[in-house]
Design a protein around this motif. Structure first.
Motif, PDB file in Angstrom:
ATOM      1  N   GLU A   1       0.841  -1.210   0.000  1.00 11.97           N
ATOM      2  CA  GLU A   1       0.000   0.000   0.000  1.00 11.97           C
ATOM      3  C   GLU A   1       0.874   1.257   0.000  1.00 11.97           C
ATOM      4  O   GLU A   1       0.612   2.206  -0.727  1.00 11.97           O
ATOM      5  N   ASP A   2       1.899   1.254   0.810  1.00 15.69           N
ATOM      6  CA  ASP A   2       2.781   2.415   0.926  1.00 15.69           C
ATOM      7  C   ASP A   2       3.717   2.560  -0.277  1.00 15.69           C
ATOM      8  O   ASP A   2       3.827   3.630  -0.863  1.00 15.69           O
ATOM      9  N   TRP A   3       4.371   1.488  -0.665  1.00 16.03           N
ATOM     10  CA  TRP A   3       5.451   1.592  -1.650  1.00 16.03           C
ATOM     11  C   TRP A   3       5.013   1.518  -3.103  1.00 16.03           C
ATOM     12  O   TRP A   3       5.801   1.822  -3.990  1.00 16.03           O
ATOM     13  N   THR A   4       3.785   1.162  -3.394  1.00 19.02           N
ATOM     14  CA  THR A   4       3.333   1.237  -4.786  1.00 19.02           C
ATOM     15  C   THR A   4       2.930   2.671  -5.133  1.00 19.02           C
ATOM     16  O   THR A   4       2.763   2.989  -6.310  1.00 19.02           O
ATOM     17  N   LYS A   5       2.815   3.518  -4.155  1.00 14.86           N
ATOM     18  CA  LYS A   5       2.497   4.931  -4.376  1.00 14.86           C
ATOM     19  C   LYS A   5       3.756   5.781  -4.530  1.00 14.86           C
ATOM     20  O   LYS A   5       3.692   6.895  -5.018  1.00 14.86           O
ATOM     21  N   ARG A   6       4.858   5.283  -4.073  1.00 20.37           N
ATOM     22  CA  ARG A   6       6.110   6.052  -4.111  1.00 20.37           C
ATOM     23  C   ARG A   6       6.867   5.777  -5.404  1.00 20.37           C
ATOM     24  O   ARG A   6       6.609   4.801  -6.088  1.00 20.37           O
ATOM     25  N   ARG A   7       7.810   6.636  -5.696  1.00 23.03           N
ATOM     26  CA  ARG A   7       8.604   6.488  -6.913  1.00 23.03           C
ATOM     27  C   ARG A   7      10.100   6.565  -6.563  1.00 23.03           C
ATOM     28  O   ARG A   7      10.782   7.504  -6.953  1.00 23.03           O
ATOM     29  N   PRO A   8      10.584   5.568  -5.821  1.00 24.12           N
ATOM     30  CA  PRO A   8      11.972   5.646  -5.349  1.00 24.12           C
ATOM     31  C   PRO A   8      13.012   5.580  -6.468  1.00 24.12           C
ATOM     32  O   PRO A   8      14.105   6.133  -6.318  1.00 24.12           O
ATOM     33  N   ILE A   9      12.692   4.929  -7.566  1.00 29.59           N
ATOM     34  CA  ILE A   9      13.669   4.844  -8.652  1.00 29.59           C
ATOM     35  C   ILE A   9      13.995   6.245  -9.167  1.00 29.59           C
ATOM     36  O   ILE A   9      15.157   6.604  -9.333  1.00 29.59           O
ATOM     37  N   GLU A  10      12.962   7.053  -9.414  1.00 32.79           N
ATOM     38  CA  GLU A  10      13.158   8.398  -9.930  1.00 32.79           C
ATOM     39  C   GLU A  10      13.918   9.290  -8.948  1.00 32.79           C
ATOM     40  O   GLU A  10      14.595  10.223  -9.348  1.00 32.79           O
TER      41      GLU A  10
END
Length: 151
Positions: A115-124
């Motif tokens: 739920e938390d990490w599919t909303k974030r864009r850590p690669i970018e």
């Protein structure tokens, strides 16, 4: 995508209600019985977290490498495997699990992290588009060129 929230006992790729559902996803991935189109980013994260729960980090990473490659070959999806993305996500998820509530059952931890990490864009945040799209990053681990990782 229709498998999310099914009530007929079909394979779930997120929003798990038990560790048995997580195990069914892992099995479907490892046996390549889930269609490639249904093996979403959330499903990748769930499998990765399952591996990190069951194996030491390096062994979990190696298993993820092997199984993604086998899955891609089975489904005829060329150029699916990306070493830098796989390594980055496995290290990130290892870091996240170290700070998550380990008292919760695996399925609950997976649900919270997905739920938390599919909303974030850590690669970018950590990689330029040019680097992450490069063949070199696809073939071997390349450290971030934007923001170093704390893990």
């Amino acid at each position: 995508m229709g498998q999310v929230g099914r009530r007929d006992g079909s394979l779930r790729t997120r929003d798990f209600a038990s560790d048995t559902e997580v195990a069914a996803l892992v099995s479907a991935f490892e046996n390549a019985t889930i269609p490639a189109s249904e093996f979403t980013h959330a499903a990748h994260i769930a499998v990765a977290l399952s591996y990190l729960d069951a194996f030491p980090p390096e062994q979990a990473l190696e298993r993820m490498r092997e199984k993604i490659r086998r899955f891609a070959t089975h489904h005829g999806v060329s150029n699916l495997y990306h070493e830098t993305l796989t390594t980055f996500w496995m290290r990130l998820l290892e870091h996240v699990t170290a700070t998550s509530d380990i008292e919760l059952p695996l399925w609950q931890r997976i649900n919270l992290i997905v739920e938390d990490w599919t909303k974030r864009r850590p690669i970018e945040t950590h990689y330029s588009a040019e680097l992450i799209k490069s063949q070199a990053a696809r073939d071997k681990w390349i450290p971030p060129d934007r923001l170093p990782t704390p893990f």
